[in-house]
Design an enzyme around this catalytic site. Structure first.
Site, PDB file in Angstrom:
ATOM      1  N   SER A  75     -32.777 -16.815  39.531  1.00 50.84           N
ATOM      2  CA  SER A  75     -32.926 -16.616  38.293  1.00 50.84           C
ATOM      3  C   SER A  75     -31.419 -16.262  38.104  1.00 50.84           C
ATOM      4  O   SER A  75     -30.608 -14.802  38.564  1.00 50.84           O
ATOM      5  CB  SER A  75     -34.228 -16.223  37.984  1.00 50.84           C
ATOM      6  OG  SER A  75     -34.232 -15.242  36.774  1.00 50.84           O
ATOM      7  N   SER A  77     -28.442 -16.541  37.874  1.00 48.95           N
ATOM      8  CA  SER A  77     -27.486 -17.432  38.026  1.00 48.95           C
ATOM      9  C   SER A  77     -26.025 -17.625  37.080  1.00 48.95           C
ATOM     10  O   SER A  77     -25.144 -17.527  37.233  1.00 48.95           O
ATOM     11  CB  SER A  77     -27.151 -17.676  39.155  1.00 48.95           C
ATOM     12  OG  SER A  77     -28.078 -19.520  38.427  1.00 48.95           O
ATOM     13  N   GLY A  78     -26.968 -17.944  35.692  1.00 45.62           N
ATOM     14  CA  GLY A  78     -26.188 -18.598  35.033  1.00 45.62           C
ATOM     15  C   GLY A  78     -26.336 -20.063  34.215  1.00 45.62           C
ATOM     16  O   GLY A  78     -25.451 -20.424  33.907  1.00 45.62           O
ATOM     17  N   LYS A  79     -27.612 -20.158  34.853  1.00 42.43           N
ATOM     18  CA  LYS A  79     -27.716 -21.875  35.092  1.00 42.43           C
ATOM     19  C   LYS A  79     -27.800 -22.197  33.530  1.00 42.43           C
ATOM     20  O   LYS A  79     -26.907 -23.078  32.684  1.00 42.43           O
ATOM     21  CB  LYS A  79     -28.932 -22.589  35.362  1.00 42.43           C
ATOM     22  CG  LYS A  79     -29.358 -22.107  37.062  1.00 42.43           C
ATOM     23  CD  LYS A  79     -30.432 -22.180  37.623  1.00 42.43           C
ATOM     24  CE  LYS A  79     -31.350 -20.892  37.207  1.00 42.43           C
ATOM     25  NZ  LYS A  79     -32.112 -19.836  36.770  1.00 42.43           N
ATOM     26  N   SER A 147     -35.288 -24.851  40.760  1.00 37.23           N
ATOM     27  CA  SER A 147     -35.620 -25.780  41.815  1.00 37.23           C
ATOM     28  C   SER A 147     -35.074 -25.630  43.470  1.00 37.23           C
ATOM     29  O   SER A 147     -34.387 -25.534  44.188  1.00 37.23           O
ATOM     30  CB  SER A 147     -34.889 -27.425  41.528  1.00 37.23           C
ATOM     31  OG  SER A 147     -33.723 -27.236  41.454  1.00 37.23           O
TER      32      SER A 147
HETATM   33  N1  LIG Z   1     -41.709 -16.174  41.241  1.00 37.02           N
HETATM   34  C1  LIG Z   1     -40.491 -16.598  40.199  1.00 37.02           C
HETATM   35  N2  LIG Z   1     -39.805 -17.359  41.194  1.00 37.02           N
HETATM   36  C2  LIG Z   1     -38.291 -17.482  40.341  1.00 37.02           C
HETATM   37  N3  LIG Z   1     -38.362 -17.264  38.730  1.00 37.02           N
HETATM   38  C3  LIG Z   1     -39.590 -16.530  38.364  1.00 37.02           C
HETATM   39  C4  LIG Z   1     -40.723 -16.326  38.613  1.00 37.02           C
HETATM   40  N4  LIG Z   1     -41.670 -16.097  38.130  1.00 37.02           N
HETATM   41  C5  LIG Z   1     -41.148 -16.198  36.517  1.00 37.02           C
HETATM   42  N5  LIG Z   1     -40.103 -16.402  36.432  1.00 37.02           N
HETATM   43  C6  LIG Z   1     -39.102 -16.943  36.055  1.00 37.02           C
HETATM   44  O1  LIG Z   1     -39.041 -18.689  36.007  1.00 37.02           O
HETATM   45  C7  LIG Z   1     -37.619 -19.121  35.296  1.00 37.02           C
HETATM   46  C8  LIG Z   1     -37.736 -20.256  37.061  1.00 37.02           C
HETATM   47  O2  LIG Z   1     -38.053 -21.675  36.427  1.00 37.02           O
HETATM   48  P1  LIG Z   1     -37.868 -22.550  37.042  1.00 37.02           P
HETATM   49  O3  LIG Z   1     -38.608 -24.325  36.132  1.00 37.02           O
HETATM   50  O4  LIG Z   1     -36.158 -22.646  36.851  1.00 37.02           O
HETATM   51  O5  LIG Z   1     -37.974 -22.527  38.630  1.00 37.02           O
HETATM   52  S1  LIG Z   1     -38.373 -23.554  39.824  1.00 37.02           S
HETATM   53  O6  LIG Z   1     -37.820 -24.837  40.010  1.00 37.02           O
HETATM   54  O7  LIG Z   1     -39.747 -24.139  39.217  1.00 37.02           O
HETATM   55  O8  LIG Z   1     -38.570 -23.039  40.888  1.00 37.02           O
HETATM   56  C9  LIG Z   1     -36.775 -17.968  36.224  1.00 37.02           C
HETATM   57  O9  LIG Z   1     -35.903 -17.806  34.836  1.00 37.02           O
HETATM   58  P2  LIG Z   1     -34.429 -18.219  35.119  1.00 37.02           P
HETATM   59  O10 LIG Z   1     -33.574 -16.593  34.460  1.00 37.02           O
HETATM   60  O11 LIG Z   1     -33.712 -18.765  33.825  1.00 37.02           O
HETATM   61  O12 LIG Z   1     -33.729 -19.096  35.975  1.00 37.02           O
HETATM   62  C10 LIG Z   1     -37.662 -17.166  36.096  1.00 37.02           C
HETATM   63  O13 LIG Z   1     -37.190 -15.986  35.012  1.00 37.02           O
HETATM   64  N1  LIG Z   2     -20.093 -17.211  33.810  1.00 42.30           N
HETATM   65  C1  LIG Z   2     -20.377 -16.536  33.597  1.00 42.30           C
HETATM   66  N2  LIG Z   2     -19.423 -14.863  33.707  1.00 42.30           N
HETATM   67  C2  LIG Z   2     -20.365 -14.131  33.356  1.00 42.30           C
HETATM   68  N3  LIG Z   2     -21.404 -13.412  32.271  1.00 42.30           N
HETATM   69  C3  LIG Z   2     -22.554 -14.742  33.145  1.00 42.30           C
HETATM   70  C4  LIG Z   2     -21.606 -16.058  32.598  1.00 42.30           C
HETATM   71  N4  LIG Z   2     -23.413 -16.956  33.041  1.00 42.30           N
HETATM   72  C5  LIG Z   2     -23.918 -16.200  32.730  1.00 42.30           C
HETATM   73  N5  LIG Z   2     -23.241 -14.918  32.670  1.00 42.30           N
HETATM   74  C6  LIG Z   2     -24.447 -13.877  32.339  1.00 42.30           C
HETATM   75  O1  LIG Z   2     -25.847 -13.992  32.799  1.00 42.30           O
HETATM   76  C7  LIG Z   2     -27.083 -13.413  31.712  1.00 42.30           C
HETATM   77  C8  LIG Z   2     -27.729 -14.941  32.575  1.00 42.30           C
HETATM   78  O2  LIG Z   2     -26.763 -16.383  32.460  1.00 42.30           O
HETATM   79  P1  LIG Z   2     -28.110 -17.303  32.210  1.00 42.30           P
HETATM   80  O3  LIG Z   2     -27.353 -18.390  31.721  1.00 42.30           O
HETATM   81  O4  LIG Z   2     -29.341 -17.011  30.919  1.00 42.30           O
HETATM   82  O5  LIG Z   2     -28.660 -17.719  33.593  1.00 42.30           O
HETATM   83  P2  LIG Z   2     -30.201 -18.331  33.997  1.00 42.30           P
HETATM   84  O6  LIG Z   2     -30.438 -19.648  33.502  1.00 42.30           O
HETATM   85  O7  LIG Z   2     -29.715 -18.499  35.389  1.00 42.30           O
HETATM   86  O8  LIG Z   2     -31.108 -17.338  34.372  1.00 42.30           O
HETATM   87  C9  LIG Z   2     -27.226 -14.151  30.809  1.00 42.30           C
HETATM   88  O9  LIG Z   2     -26.989 -13.564  29.890  1.00 42.30           O
HETATM   89  C10 LIG Z   2     -24.941 -13.753  30.854  1.00 42.30           C
HETATM   90  O10 LIG Z   2     -24.419 -12.452  30.549  1.00 42.30           O
END
Ligand SMILES: Nc1ncnc2c1ncn2[C@@H]1O[C@H](COP(=O)(O)OS(=O)(=O)O)[C@@H](OP(=O)(O)O)[C@H]1O
Ligand SMILES: Nc1ncnc2c1ncn2[C@@H]1O[C@H](COP(=O)(O)OP(=O)(O)O)[C@@H](O)[C@H]1O
Length: 243
Positions: A75, A77-79, A147
């Site tokens: 989570s 990472s900037g996806k 994933s």
């Molecule tokens: N246990 C746990 N592990 C990982 N992530 C968690 C968990 N619980 C909640 N979250 C939030 O859910 C977002 C990831 O959901 P995904 O559907 O991408 O996850 S997965 O592909 O099914 O592994 C992820 O959001 P992103 O930060 O956008 O990646 C998290 O905020």
């Molecule tokens: N290339 C980048 N450079 C700097 N900061 C970034 C970059 N990509 C994302 N961020 C920062 O990281 C935070 C999380 O990004 P986000 O795209 O929401 O990540 P994810 O979807 O993997 O959880 C954002 O609020 C943003 O401030």
């Protein structure tokens, strides 16, 4: 389908255009990136059903080493940010796109799913099926998911015709994502208040063979636009963006 996965966060400074631009995050469903969706809708009115676009590929975005993010893709990472930049870059080249963001899809279609391994598998399977439908209509689908399991990503790849699944691994160090922690989820996971959090007490399996790796070198993180251009260059070189 371009699959961006990984669960990490980028430490570099945020791009001004993402701070001041018209991107308006919201919490519900597919509307997280309103500019992206509006752009898709506008293009759809003009070009929906254009048979020339039917060969467009599906892009599944970022499980950031995280969204996918990942290897550590976890989570934050900037996806989602990359998905949005990629969508904008493709729109500017006249392509239809749609972003399927795991965090958003889990509010609707996948609201019944937990973060247990079998539910994460079902999460990506459903998203892959939806992406396939978008591909059939000529839309490039960008899926932004953690994933974490290789077999689930490979299963998604197998849903699509050869070459239509493009996996993008955001290789961002876990500590970078954790240091950022805008939602405070890593802190909660470290405190034991969230169980099975990817990168903390749940696994992330980095890809062995993916199409694109976006790696952070040292403290330097590529900007979202630069990363999007890397992906678009790949698509152009491979002929995916030809009309
Ligand atoms: N246990 C746990 N592990 C990982 N992530 C968690 C968990 N619980 C909640 N979250 C939030 O859910 C977002 C990831 O959901 P995904 O559907 O991408 O996850 S997965 O592909 O099914 O592994 C992820 O959001 P992103 O930060 O956008 O990646 C998290 O905020
Ligand atoms: N290339 C980048 N450079 C700097 N900061 C970034 C970059 N990509 C994302 N961020 C920062 O990281 C935070 C999380 O990004 P986000 O795209 O929401 O990540 P994810 O979807 O993997 O959880 C954002 O609020 C943003 O401030």
């Amino acid at each position: 389908m371009v699959a961006v996965h990984g669960a990490r966060h980028f430490a570099c400074s945020y791009l001004p255009e993402f701070e001041s631009g018209p991107l308006v995050p919201c919490k519900l469903g597919f509307a997280k990136f309103s500019i992206g969706n509006n752009a898709v809708n506008n293009l759809g009115l003009c070009r929906g059903g254009d048979a020339r676009l039917r060969s467009s590929r599906i892009i599944k975005a970022m499980e950031e080493s995280a969204a996918f993010l990942t290897k550590d893709c976890v989570s934050i990472s900037g996806k989602s940010t990359l998905a949005c930049a990629l969508s904008r870059g493709l729109h500017s080249r006249g392509k239809l796109t749609y972003i399927l963001d795991g965090d958003n899809v889990r509010h609707g279609l996948n609201r019944d799913l937990s973060f247990k391994a079998e539910d994460r598998a079902e999460n990506i399977r459903r998203i892959g099926e939806v992406a396939k439908l978008f591909a059939d209509s000529g839309v490039i689908c960008i899926a932004s998911l953690i994933s974490p399991y290789r077999k689930d990503r490979d299963g998604c790849r197998a849903l699509l015709p050869d070459g239509d699944f493009i996996e993008v691994f955001m290789d961002v160090p876990l500590q970078v994502c954790e240091a950022r922690d805008p939602k405070g989820l890593y802190k909660l996971a470290r405190a034991g208040k969230i169980k099975g959090f990817t990168g903390v007490d749940d696994p992330y399996e980095p890809p062995l063979n993916c199409e694109i790796v976006l790696k952070q070198m040292g403290d330097d993180c590529p900007s979202p636009c630069d990363m999007a251009e890397t992906v678009i260059s790949y698509l152009e070189e491979k002929g995916y963006l030809q009309a």
